[in-house]
Scaffold this active site. Structure first.
Site, PDB file in Angstrom:
ATOM      1  N   HIS A  85       0.668  -0.959  -0.051  1.00 52.32           N
ATOM      2  CA  HIS A  85      -0.215   0.007  -0.012  1.00 52.32           C
ATOM      3  C   HIS A  85       0.606   0.987  -0.234  1.00 52.32           C
ATOM      4  O   HIS A  85       1.988   1.569   0.632  1.00 52.32           O
ATOM      5  CB  HIS A  85      -1.082  -0.505   1.468  1.00 52.32           C
ATOM      6  CG  HIS A  85      -0.741  -0.032   2.991  1.00 52.32           C
ATOM      7  ND1 HIS A  85       0.036   1.265   3.168  1.00 52.32           N
ATOM      8  CD2 HIS A  85       0.045  -1.329   3.633  1.00 52.32           C
ATOM      9  CE1 HIS A  85      -0.135   1.035   4.407  1.00 52.32           C
ATOM     10  NE2 HIS A  85       0.128  -0.650   4.682  1.00 52.32           N
ATOM     11  N   ASP A  87      -0.619   4.322   1.412  1.00 49.93           N
ATOM     12  CA  ASP A  87      -0.508   5.459   2.297  1.00 49.93           C
ATOM     13  C   ASP A  87       0.390   5.808   3.282  1.00 49.93           C
ATOM     14  O   ASP A  87       0.722   4.199   3.216  1.00 49.93           O
ATOM     15  CB  ASP A  87      -1.857   5.392   2.364  1.00 49.93           C
ATOM     16  CG  ASP A  87      -2.224   3.862   3.078  1.00 49.93           C
ATOM     17  OD1 ASP A  87      -2.350   3.138   2.639  1.00 49.93           O
ATOM     18  OD2 ASP A  87      -3.704   4.233   3.946  1.00 49.93           O
ATOM     19  N   ASP A 148       6.182   2.140   6.790  1.00 49.35           N
ATOM     20  CA  ASP A 148       4.833   1.417   6.633  1.00 49.35           C
ATOM     21  C   ASP A 148       4.307   1.876   5.623  1.00 49.35           C
ATOM     22  O   ASP A 148       3.799   2.902   5.854  1.00 49.35           O
ATOM     23  CB  ASP A 148       4.688   0.970   7.700  1.00 49.35           C
ATOM     24  CG  ASP A 148       3.253   0.131   7.780  1.00 49.35           C
ATOM     25  OD1 ASP A 148       2.522  -0.198   6.933  1.00 49.35           O
ATOM     26  OD2 ASP A 148       2.167   0.272   8.832  1.00 49.35           O
ATOM     27  N   GLU A 182      -5.194   2.194   2.864  1.00 47.60           N
ATOM     28  CA  GLU A 182      -4.831   0.453   3.584  1.00 47.60           C
ATOM     29  C   GLU A 182      -4.918   0.942   4.980  1.00 47.60           C
ATOM     30  O   GLU A 182      -5.557   0.306   6.250  1.00 47.60           O
ATOM     31  CB  GLU A 182      -3.450  -0.074   3.547  1.00 47.60           C
ATOM     32  CG  GLU A 182      -3.578  -1.564   3.976  1.00 47.60           C
ATOM     33  CD  GLU A 182      -3.113  -1.423   5.479  1.00 47.60           C
ATOM     34  OE1 GLU A 182      -2.856  -2.615   5.956  1.00 47.60           O
ATOM     35  OE2 GLU A 182      -2.230  -0.281   5.911  1.00 47.60           O
ATOM     36  N   GLU A 183      -5.216   1.503   5.988  1.00 56.46           N
ATOM     37  CA  GLU A 183      -3.640   2.778   7.074  1.00 56.46           C
ATOM     38  C   GLU A 183      -5.444   2.816   7.580  1.00 56.46           C
ATOM     39  O   GLU A 183      -5.455   3.516   9.008  1.00 56.46           O
ATOM     40  CB  GLU A 183      -2.995   3.699   7.291  1.00 56.46           C
ATOM     41  CG  GLU A 183      -1.930   3.308   6.818  1.00 56.46           C
ATOM     42  CD  GLU A 183      -1.097   2.302   8.003  1.00 56.46           C
ATOM     43  OE1 GLU A 183      -1.731   1.480   8.473  1.00 56.46           O
ATOM     44  OE2 GLU A 183      -0.145   1.486   7.474  1.00 56.46           O
ATOM     45  N   ASP A 205       4.241  -6.558   3.499  1.00 60.01           N
ATOM     46  CA  ASP A 205       3.653  -5.533   4.405  1.00 60.01           C
ATOM     47  C   ASP A 205       3.773  -6.008   5.887  1.00 60.01           C
ATOM     48  O   ASP A 205       3.642  -5.913   6.943  1.00 60.01           O
ATOM     49  CB  ASP A 205       2.001  -4.946   4.503  1.00 60.01           C
ATOM     50  CG  ASP A 205       1.934  -3.663   5.607  1.00 60.01           C
ATOM     51  OD1 ASP A 205       3.022  -3.429   5.583  1.00 60.01           O
ATOM     52  OD2 ASP A 205       0.590  -3.910   5.328  1.00 60.01           O
ATOM     53  N   HIS A 388       4.087   3.508  12.436  1.00 58.87           N
ATOM     54  CA  HIS A 388       3.027   4.286  12.790  1.00 58.87           C
ATOM     55  C   HIS A 388       3.737   5.712  13.960  1.00 58.87           C
ATOM     56  O   HIS A 388       2.710   6.578  14.402  1.00 58.87           O
ATOM     57  CB  HIS A 388       1.656   4.328  13.359  1.00 58.87           C
ATOM     58  CG  HIS A 388       1.001   3.217  11.954  1.00 58.87           C
ATOM     59  ND1 HIS A 388      -0.725   2.827  12.939  1.00 58.87           N
ATOM     60  CD2 HIS A 388       1.536   2.914  10.987  1.00 58.87           C
ATOM     61  CE1 HIS A 388      -0.777   1.746  11.820  1.00 58.87           C
ATOM     62  NE2 HIS A 388       0.453   2.161  10.581  1.00 58.87           N
TER      63      HIS A 388
END
EC number: 3.4.11.4
Length: 417
Positions: A85, A87, A148, A182-183, A205, A388
């Site tokens: 992903h 994002d 990520d 995705e997040e 991922d 994150h």
């Protein structure tokens, strides 16, 4: 056999380029993708795919990148998709990321220069103990890194370049899918499975070197709305029933020693409030509910409802509404029907000289939902860590092994056809 080599640091150069493009998604946005800036990275990826000869690479209106590496074998090989992903998490800024390569890491604390209070310590990041002599990439201390899942993007792109440049390396048709959002749980909302045309997939991922994840949480979202009674605070006795205070009572009445992220691990699920808003008259809290089996997930929702009912009894003029919606389900329910996907993933990891780690993930991936959309899809490691947040990091050498694993997966499916 041909083997992937990270020539001229092409892998980390791709990665560093990608993380500097802000692609943060927005859970409050109703659009698809949730932020238009995600397409900026999508356009870069399409241009690079076209440059290496992947002729059908394109970005669709929803911000998804599709591409096909044609088969170069006469065998009838299942079509395999690799997915990552684009994002980054809304939890931490992804604007003006300044990636730093810490070469030949020797176990020292890594103090990030733009905020000296952000320090990566081996005692807190246990995977760093396996990185002695490796090259660690971090941000500068004021943003997340974006490993990520831009580590996965870079690894799939490197694998694609390798396969295109080495036609003697036999493989079936390979599909590439890069997703937005995705997040925020919308990563496959607009995937066109028929157009993708893959039989099986692998999301790239994951975290620790050698990991392959065939099990995720099952997940629901819950929105609790309390309608209270507002009154002038100077004349509120016997009249006011504050929606804010009722919500606070609900949250504080949920179990603290279990069923919360702070107190659970391994296969334990939780009920987690993530946002709260409102006023005296009406207030709302959003929860995420997680468990590894659907029965426990249902029970968590019932416990939340029972807790609200118990609290609201003390407020006769207040009312509530609880809406629980499905987000994704444990992909193991699907993957157990296709054991060869995991078997080939494990063999690919072994061929890269790594000890495989088959495990569960306390989270979800695009593969969770893709598996139930007809594309069984476990998750393999990407070398991304501490996602994150400002302490996020990635290992160049682990990323190299991820590329090698992707290439091996393509080869083994062809060999076994």
């Amino acid at each position: 056999m041909l083997k992937y080599i990270n020539k001229n640091k092409s892998l980390q150069n791709r990665f560093i380029k990608y993380v500097q493009i802000d692609t943060q998604s927005d859970p409050q946005s109703p659009t698809v993708p949730s932020t238009e800036k995600q397409k900026n990275l999508g356009k870069v990826l399409v241009a690079e795919l076209l440059e290496i000869g992947v002729a059908d690479a394109h970005l669709d209106e929803y911000g998804y990148v599709y591409a096909t590496i044609p088969a170069n074998t006469d065998k009838q090989v299942p079509v395999i998709c690799f997915c990552s992903h684009m994002d980054t998490s809304p939890d931490c800024s992804g604007l003006n990321v300044k990636p730093i390569v810490h070469e030949n890491y020797q176990g020292q604390d890594l103090v990030l220069p733009d905020d000296n209070s952000v320090v990566l310590k081996m005692k807190e990041h246990h995977d760093l103990k396996d990185q002695i002599g490796n090259d660690i990439i971090t941000a500068s201390g004021t943003t997340l890194l974006g490993a990520d899942n831009k580590a996965g993007l870079a690894e799939i792109m490197e694998a694609a370049a390798f396969l295109m440049q080495n036609p003697e390396f036999k493989h079936g048709t390979i599909k590439i899918l890069f997703t937005p959002d995705e997040e925020i749980g919308r990563g496959v909302d607009k995937v066109n499975i028929e157009k993708l045309g893959a039989d099986f997939g692998y999301t790239v991922d994951g975290e620790t070197l050698g990991s392959i994840e065939d099990e995720t949480f099952s997940a629901d979202g819950a929105v609790l709305t309390i309608k209270g009674v507002s009154a002038h605070p100077g004349f509120a006795k016997g009249k006011m029933e504050s929606a804010i205070k009722i919500l606070s009572d609900v949250i504080s009445s949920l179990p603290a020693d279990c069923l919360s992220p702070e107190s659970t691990e391994l296969k334990e699920g939780f009920i987690h409030p993530v946002t709260i808003s409102g006023n005296v008259e009406q207030a709302e809290v959003r929860f995420i509910l997680r468990a590894f089996n659907d029965e426990e997930l249902t029970a968590n929702g019932e416990l939340l409802d029972a807790t609200v009912q118990n609290i609201i009894e003390d407020f006769p003029n207040a009312s509530y509404e609880l809406k629980i919606t499905e987000q994704y389900r444990n992909m193991k329910q699907v993957l157990d029907k296709h054991p060869q996907i995991i078997e080939i993933g494990i063999e690919a990891i072994k061929r890269a000289g790594i000890t495989p780690k088959q495990q569960s993930i306390r989270g979800g991936t695009d593969g969770s939902r893709l598996s139930f959309m007809g594309l069984p899809c476990p998750n393999i490691f990407a070398g991304e860590h501490a996602f994150h947040g400002k302490q996020e990091w990635a290992s160049v050498q682990d990323m190299e092994k991820a590329v090698e694993t992707i290439v091996n997966i393509a080869a083994i499916w062809e060999e076994k056809a």
